[in-house]
Enzyme design. Sequence first.
Site, PDB file in Angstrom:
ATOM      1  N   LYS A 213       0.827  -1.213   0.000  1.00  0.00           N
ATOM      2  CA  LYS A 213       0.000   0.000   0.000  1.00  0.00           C
ATOM      3  C   LYS A 213       0.865   1.269   0.000  1.00  0.00           C
ATOM      4  O   LYS A 213       0.572   2.207  -0.727  1.00  0.00           O
ATOM      5  CB  LYS A 213      -0.932   0.023   1.216  1.00  0.00           C
ATOM      6  CG  LYS A 213      -1.902  -1.155   1.267  1.00  0.00           C
ATOM      7  CD  LYS A 213      -2.896  -1.010   2.426  1.00  0.00           C
ATOM      8  CE  LYS A 213      -2.266  -1.088   3.786  1.00  0.00           C
ATOM      9  NZ  LYS A 213      -1.805  -2.426   4.189  1.00  0.00           N
TER      10      LYS A 213
ATOM     11  N   ARG B  77      -9.568   0.673   9.165  1.00  0.00           N
ATOM     12  CA  ARG B  77      -9.124  -0.681   9.471  1.00  0.00           C
ATOM     13  C   ARG B  77     -10.149  -1.441  10.285  1.00  0.00           C
ATOM     14  O   ARG B  77      -9.926  -2.605  10.617  1.00  0.00           O
ATOM     15  CB  ARG B  77      -7.847  -0.588  10.276  1.00  0.00           C
ATOM     16  CG  ARG B  77      -6.613  -1.194   9.631  1.00  0.00           C
ATOM     17  CD  ARG B  77      -5.459  -0.962  10.594  1.00  0.00           C
ATOM     18  NE  ARG B  77      -4.284  -1.677  10.267  1.00  0.00           N
ATOM     19  CZ  ARG B  77      -3.265  -1.207   9.555  1.00  0.00           C
ATOM     20  NH1 ARG B  77      -3.327  -0.024   9.021  1.00  0.00           N
ATOM     21  NH2 ARG B  77      -2.199  -1.945   9.387  1.00  0.00           N
TER      22      ARG B  77
ATOM     23  N   ARG C 197      11.300  -6.848   4.397  1.00  0.00           N
ATOM     24  CA  ARG C 197      11.195  -5.439   4.791  1.00  0.00           C
ATOM     25  C   ARG C 197      11.849  -5.205   6.150  1.00  0.00           C
ATOM     26  O   ARG C 197      12.418  -4.151   6.402  1.00  0.00           O
ATOM     27  CB  ARG C 197       9.712  -5.015   4.821  1.00  0.00           C
ATOM     28  CG  ARG C 197       9.532  -3.518   5.017  1.00  0.00           C
ATOM     29  CD  ARG C 197       8.112  -3.067   4.750  1.00  0.00           C
ATOM     30  NE  ARG C 197       7.225  -3.358   5.857  1.00  0.00           N
ATOM     31  CZ  ARG C 197       5.922  -3.108   5.870  1.00  0.00           C
ATOM     32  NH1 ARG C 197       5.348  -2.587   4.806  1.00  0.00           N
ATOM     33  NH2 ARG C 197       5.188  -3.398   6.901  1.00  0.00           N
TER      34      ARG C 197
ATOM     35  N   ARG D 269      11.550  -1.340  11.446  1.00  0.00           N
ATOM     36  CA  ARG D 269      10.279  -1.356  12.176  1.00  0.00           C
ATOM     37  C   ARG D 269      10.237  -2.526  13.158  1.00  0.00           C
ATOM     38  O   ARG D 269      10.407  -3.671  12.774  1.00  0.00           O
ATOM     39  CB  ARG D 269       9.115  -1.453  11.179  1.00  0.00           C
ATOM     40  CG  ARG D 269       8.719  -0.115  10.617  1.00  0.00           C
ATOM     41  CD  ARG D 269       7.658  -0.243   9.549  1.00  0.00           C
ATOM     42  NE  ARG D 269       6.446  -0.913  10.001  1.00  0.00           N
ATOM     43  CZ  ARG D 269       5.320  -0.934   9.316  1.00  0.00           C
ATOM     44  NH1 ARG D 269       5.248  -0.314   8.170  1.00  0.00           N
ATOM     45  NH2 ARG D 269       4.278  -1.572   9.783  1.00  0.00           N
TER      46      ARG D 269
ATOM     47  N   ARG E 150      -0.483  -9.355  13.539  1.00  0.00           N
ATOM     48  CA  ARG E 150      -1.020  -8.348  12.610  1.00  0.00           C
ATOM     49  C   ARG E 150      -1.880  -9.020  11.539  1.00  0.00           C
ATOM     50  O   ARG E 150      -2.916  -8.478  11.137  1.00  0.00           O
ATOM     51  CB  ARG E 150       0.118  -7.562  11.966  1.00  0.00           C
ATOM     52  CG  ARG E 150       0.699  -6.524  12.922  1.00  0.00           C
ATOM     53  CD  ARG E 150       2.114  -6.171  12.569  1.00  0.00           C
ATOM     54  NE  ARG E 150       2.247  -5.508  11.286  1.00  0.00           N
ATOM     55  CZ  ARG E 150       3.381  -5.478  10.590  1.00  0.00           C
ATOM     56  NH1 ARG E 150       4.457  -6.086  11.040  1.00  0.00           N
ATOM     57  NH2 ARG E 150       3.420  -4.857   9.440  1.00  0.00           N
TER      58      ARG E 150
HETATM   59  P1  ADP Z   1       1.047  -2.548   7.919  1.00  0.00           P
HETATM   60  O1  ADP Z   1      -0.075  -2.317   6.971  1.00  0.00           O
HETATM   61  O2  ADP Z   1       2.302  -2.965   7.250  1.00  0.00           O
HETATM   62  O3  ADP Z   1       0.692  -3.403   9.090  1.00  0.00           O
HETATM   63  P2  ADP Z   1       0.879   0.206   8.904  1.00  0.00           P
HETATM   64  O4  ADP Z   1       2.040   1.103   8.809  1.00  0.00           O
HETATM   65  O5  ADP Z   1      -0.327   0.528   8.116  1.00  0.00           O
HETATM   66  O6  ADP Z   1       1.475  -1.211   8.597  1.00  0.00           O
HETATM   67  O7  ADP Z   1       0.423   0.097  10.460  1.00  0.00           O
HETATM   68  C1  ADP Z   1       1.313  -0.245  11.481  1.00  0.00           C
HETATM   69  C2  ADP Z   1       0.572  -0.330  12.813  1.00  0.00           C
HETATM   70  O8  ADP Z   1      -0.011   0.947  13.137  1.00  0.00           O
HETATM   71  C3  ADP Z   1      -0.613  -1.314  12.870  1.00  0.00           C
HETATM   72  O9  ADP Z   1      -0.220  -2.635  13.138  1.00  0.00           O
HETATM   73  C4  ADP Z   1      -1.447  -0.687  14.006  1.00  0.00           C
HETATM   74  O10 ADP Z   1      -0.900  -1.009  15.277  1.00  0.00           O
HETATM   75  C5  ADP Z   1      -1.260   0.798  13.793  1.00  0.00           C
HETATM   76  N1  ADP Z   1      -2.330   1.357  12.913  1.00  0.00           N
HETATM   77  C6  ADP Z   1      -2.158   1.841  11.655  1.00  0.00           C
HETATM   78  N2  ADP Z   1      -3.327   2.255  11.138  1.00  0.00           N
HETATM   79  C7  ADP Z   1      -4.278   2.007  12.080  1.00  0.00           C
HETATM   80  C8  ADP Z   1      -5.683   2.161  12.143  1.00  0.00           C
HETATM   81  N3  ADP Z   1      -6.376   2.686  11.109  1.00  0.00           N
HETATM   82  N4  ADP Z   1      -6.335   1.802  13.274  1.00  0.00           N
HETATM   83  C9  ADP Z   1      -5.673   1.295  14.312  1.00  0.00           C
HETATM   84  N5  ADP Z   1      -4.350   1.083  14.326  1.00  0.00           N
HETATM   85  C10 ADP Z   1      -3.633   1.434  13.225  1.00  0.00           C
END
Ligand code: ADP
Length: 190
Positions: free
Chosen positions: A14, A89, A128, A134, A146
Site C-alpha cells: 500500500k 481498518r 522489509r 520497524r 497483525r
Molecule cells: P502494515 O499495513 O504494514 O501493518 P501500517 O504502517 O499501516 O502497517 O500500520 C502499522 C501499525 O499501526 C498497525 O499494526 C497498528 O498497530 C497501527 N495502525 C495503523 N493504522 C491504524 C488504524 N487505522 N487503526 C488502528 N491502528 C492502526
Amino acid sequence: MLNIVLFGPPGAGKGTQSERIIEKYGLKHLSTGDIFRANIKGETELGKLAKSYMDKGQLVPDEVTIKMLQSEFKKAENPKGFIFDGFPRTNAQAEALDNFLSSEGTSIKVMLALDVAEEELRERLKKRAEVSGRVDDANPEVIQNRINVYKAETLPVKEYYLKQDKFIEIDGIGTVDEITNRLFTAIDKL
Ligand code: ADP
C-alpha cells in the site's frame, strides 16, 4: 475530490503504490501507520500511546485513530483528494470516515484492494524487516498477530464498501510497475 481507500493486508504494498498514485493524480497521502510512526519519532503523547499497541501488532483504539485522521485531513490546503492508506481498518472507522467526509461535503469514491496471498506477505515482511527498522516487522509473532487482526477486524471493512458498490480488487502479485499500471487503469475508469 477524488478520495480513494487503498486496502490490503500488512505487506501488500500500500505504501509503495500510494506514492505513485499521489504523484500521478495530485492527491494527498494519509497513512495512519506513517502518522503514528512520525509521532513515535517525535516522542509525542500520541506516539507513546500508539507505540504500546503497534509493538504488539494490535490496533490503536478507534477513537484515537479517528481523531488523528480528521485533524490530518483538515491540515491539507485545497486538496484534489486523498489516498487513505491503512485506514479505515475497522467497520467503526469506516462509518466514522463516511460521516466525517459527508460533513466536509465529500465522500469515498472507491476502495482499491490489493490481493496478495498470505505466504507472499510473510516473505515480504521478513525482507522489509531487514531494511525498515520497524519493530513490528522484526518479530514473527508480531507479524502473525497483525495478520490475525487483519483477518478478524479489517477484512470485514471490504463488505462495507462492497455494499456501497465501491469495491474493486486488484491483483497484488507481480512487479511494482505492473501493479501500479493495474491501479492506474482502475482509477482512470472511475
Ligand atoms: P502494515 O499495513 O504494514 O501493518 P501500517 O504502517 O499501516 O502497517 O500500520 C502499522 C501499525 O499501526 C498497525 O499494526 C497498528 O498497530 C497501527 N495502525 C495503523 N493504522 C491504524 C488504524 N487505522 N487503526 C488502528 N491502528 C492502526
